[in-house]
Design an enzyme around this catalytic site. Structure first.
Site, PDB file in Angstrom:
ATOM      1  CD  GLN A   1     -30.784   8.151  -0.145  1.00  0.00           C
ATOM      2  OE1 GLN A   1     -29.622   8.299   0.248  1.00  0.00           O
ATOM      3  NE2 GLN A   1     -31.799   8.780   0.418  1.00  0.00           N
TER       4      GLN A   1
ATOM      5  CG  HIS B   1     -36.576  21.593   2.887  1.00  0.00           C
ATOM      6  ND1 HIS B   1     -36.282  21.323   4.208  1.00  0.00           N
ATOM      7  CD2 HIS B   1     -36.562  20.386   2.256  1.00  0.00           C
ATOM      8  CE1 HIS B   1     -36.136  20.026   4.372  1.00  0.00           C
ATOM      9  NE2 HIS B   1     -36.278  19.421   3.199  1.00  0.00           N
TER      10      HIS B   1
ATOM     11  CD  GLN C   1     -31.523   9.232   6.305  1.00  0.00           C
ATOM     12  OE1 GLN C   1     -31.925   8.834   5.242  1.00  0.00           O
ATOM     13  NE2 GLN C   1     -31.270  10.510   6.528  1.00  0.00           N
TER      14      GLN C   1
ATOM     15  CB  SER D   1     -36.598  17.557  -1.375  1.00  0.00           C
ATOM     16  OG  SER D   1     -35.561  17.907  -0.479  1.00  0.00           O
ATOM     17  NE  ARG D   2     -39.147  11.216  -2.627  1.00  0.00           N
ATOM     18  CZ  ARG D   2     -38.048  10.755  -2.034  1.00  0.00           C
ATOM     19  NH1 ARG D   2     -37.770  11.112  -0.799  1.00  0.00           N
ATOM     20  NH2 ARG D   2     -37.246   9.932  -2.668  1.00  0.00           N
TER      21      ARG D   2
ATOM     22  CG  HIS E   1     -32.075  20.337   3.539  1.00  0.00           C
ATOM     23  ND1 HIS E   1     -33.079  20.479   2.616  1.00  0.00           N
ATOM     24  CD2 HIS E   1     -31.765  19.011   3.570  1.00  0.00           C
ATOM     25  CE1 HIS E   1     -33.364  19.290   2.088  1.00  0.00           C
ATOM     26  NE2 HIS E   1     -32.587  18.392   2.652  1.00  0.00           N
TER      27      HIS E   1
HETATM   28  P1  AMP Z   1     -32.458  14.780   2.309  1.00  0.00           P
HETATM   29  O1  AMP Z   1     -31.886  15.891   1.481  1.00  0.00           O
HETATM   30  O2  AMP Z   1     -33.940  14.654   2.175  1.00  0.00           O
HETATM   31  O3  AMP Z   1     -31.715  13.471   2.126  1.00  0.00           O
HETATM   32  O4  AMP Z   1     -32.228  15.193   3.825  1.00  0.00           O
HETATM   33  C1  AMP Z   1     -30.961  15.559   4.289  1.00  0.00           C
HETATM   34  C2  AMP Z   1     -31.021  15.697   5.786  1.00  0.00           C
HETATM   35  O5  AMP Z   1     -31.990  16.689   6.134  1.00  0.00           O
HETATM   36  C3  AMP Z   1     -31.444  14.408   6.502  1.00  0.00           C
HETATM   37  O6  AMP Z   1     -30.670  14.257   7.673  1.00  0.00           O
HETATM   38  C4  AMP Z   1     -32.896  14.665   6.835  1.00  0.00           C
HETATM   39  O7  AMP Z   1     -33.345  13.946   7.966  1.00  0.00           O
HETATM   40  C5  AMP Z   1     -32.877  16.153   7.113  1.00  0.00           C
HETATM   41  N1  AMP Z   1     -34.215  16.743   6.952  1.00  0.00           N
HETATM   42  C6  AMP Z   1     -35.032  16.652   5.884  1.00  0.00           C
HETATM   43  N2  AMP Z   1     -36.197  17.304   6.118  1.00  0.00           N
HETATM   44  C7  AMP Z   1     -36.098  17.805   7.368  1.00  0.00           C
HETATM   45  C8  AMP Z   1     -36.973  18.575   8.196  1.00  0.00           C
HETATM   46  N3  AMP Z   1     -38.186  18.968   7.784  1.00  0.00           N
HETATM   47  N4  AMP Z   1     -36.553  18.921   9.435  1.00  0.00           N
HETATM   48  C9  AMP Z   1     -35.321  18.540   9.885  1.00  0.00           C
HETATM   49  N5  AMP Z   1     -34.449  17.810   9.141  1.00  0.00           N
HETATM   50  C10 AMP Z   1     -34.829  17.445   7.905  1.00  0.00           C
END
Ligand code: AMP
Length: 285
Positions: free
Chosen positions: A61, A34, A155, A188-189, A37
């Site tokens: 995780q 999204h 995190q 993503s959720r 990312h």
């Molecule tokens: P994930 O795919 O959810 O594990 O996230 C991968 C990376 O994208 C992690 O470093 C998250 O903190 C970052 N991330 C997820 N959502 C956002 C967002 N809305 N804004 C900025 N970074 C994000």
């Protein structure tokens, strides 16, 4: 964009990149891409000659099998999105490539006590799974920089601590949370939410912002933090949320916020329908 599936392929390409003196930025993701990312990818492009994104749903995780099974998977869409944003390589390994042994036999990177607070209190092995996977990725790619989002603030904090504690020679860059026009943090959720629930979800950020604004304008009165947090929690619980935690912490130590904190962060995790949402607001007292 090249798709790398095995460690042998990665090894070959990293050797070539290094012999050409190209710097590397790594963007770890679990897919379901999204605009949040994409902001990480854009930052990575600014930092290094070559951007490598990983798309891997890390089973270590997840504390719940169902959450892992239901997690959005759409590899081709994710790849198209990365290709369109100047990513040169995507690492999308099979599960057995990244997860060797599990359970009591596994070798893990374990966070300190902070890993068992906030999100870690509700998902006790979550950060162990995250840190172990990030450590593996840093060892596999030896990137000059790895980019993470402030949305997952705890995190990010623990990853920085790990990098410092274990002497990884990698800079950790952070990108502010990206939100849609209404203020909902991309996640993503969010795909688990109905249209009506997405509207409802906005209240979480609104309430955290209100709490931050109140403390900023009224001045840091630590004796009020717990009462203000409880008030916000009750407000959300009365509106379909099931709040796990909602707290004001010191953004530089993640300890409870205090009068001398230079930066504070209002952070929360809450269930809404089938989604578990996390969000935070960083602010100066
Ligand atoms: P994930 O795919 O959810 O594990 O996230 C991968 C990376 O994208 C992690 O470093 C998250 O903190 C970052 N991330 C997820 N959502 C956002 C967002 N809305 N804004 C900025 N970074 C994000």
């Amino acid at each position: 964009m090249q798709v790398l599936r095995t460690l042998e392929e990665v090894g070959r390409h990293i050797k070539l990149l290094r012999s050409a003196h190209r710097s590397i930025a790594l963007v770890p993701t679990m897919g379901g891409l999204h605009p949040g990312h994409i902001a990480l990818v854009r930052r990575a492009v600014q930092y290094a000659d070559t951007v490598i994104a990983s798309v891997f749903i890390n089973p270590m995780q997840f504390d719940c099998d169902e959450d892992f099974r239901l997690y959005p998977r759409n590899e081709q869409q994710d790849f198209a999105c990365l290709r369109a944003n100047s990513v040169e390589y995507v690492f999308a390994p099979a599960e057995h490539t990244m997860v060797m042994t599990t359970g009591d036999d596994g070798i893990y990177v374990t966070p300190g006590s902070l890993g068992l607070e906030l999100c870690g209190h509700y998902r006790p092995s979550h950060f162990r799974g995250v840190l172990t996977m990030v450590a593996k990725l840093l060892n596999i790619f030896s990137p000059d920089v790895a980019v993470f989002g402030e949305k997952d603030y705890q995190q990010l904090f623990l990853i920085r601590k790990m990098v410092e504690s274990l002497n990884f020679a990698c800079h950790i860059a952070a990108v502010p949370t990206v939100r849609d026009g209404d203020g909902l943090a991309y996640s993503s959720r969010n795909s688990y939410l109905s249209h009506a629930q997405k509207q409802q979800a906005l209240i979480l950020y609104a309430r955290l912002s209100q709490l931050a604004c109140h403390i900023s304008t009224e001045g840091p009165d630590i004796s009020q933090y717990a009462a203000l947090s409880e008030e916000a929690t009750n407000y959300l619980n009365e509106r379909d949320f099931e709040v796990e935690y909602l707290e004001v912490r010191d953004a530089d130590t993640l300890l409870p916020g205090h009068e001398r904190s230079r930066r504070l962060i209002a952070m929360a995790a809450a269930h809404l329908g089938k989604a578990r949402l996390i969000d935070n607001v960083l602010f100066h007292p």
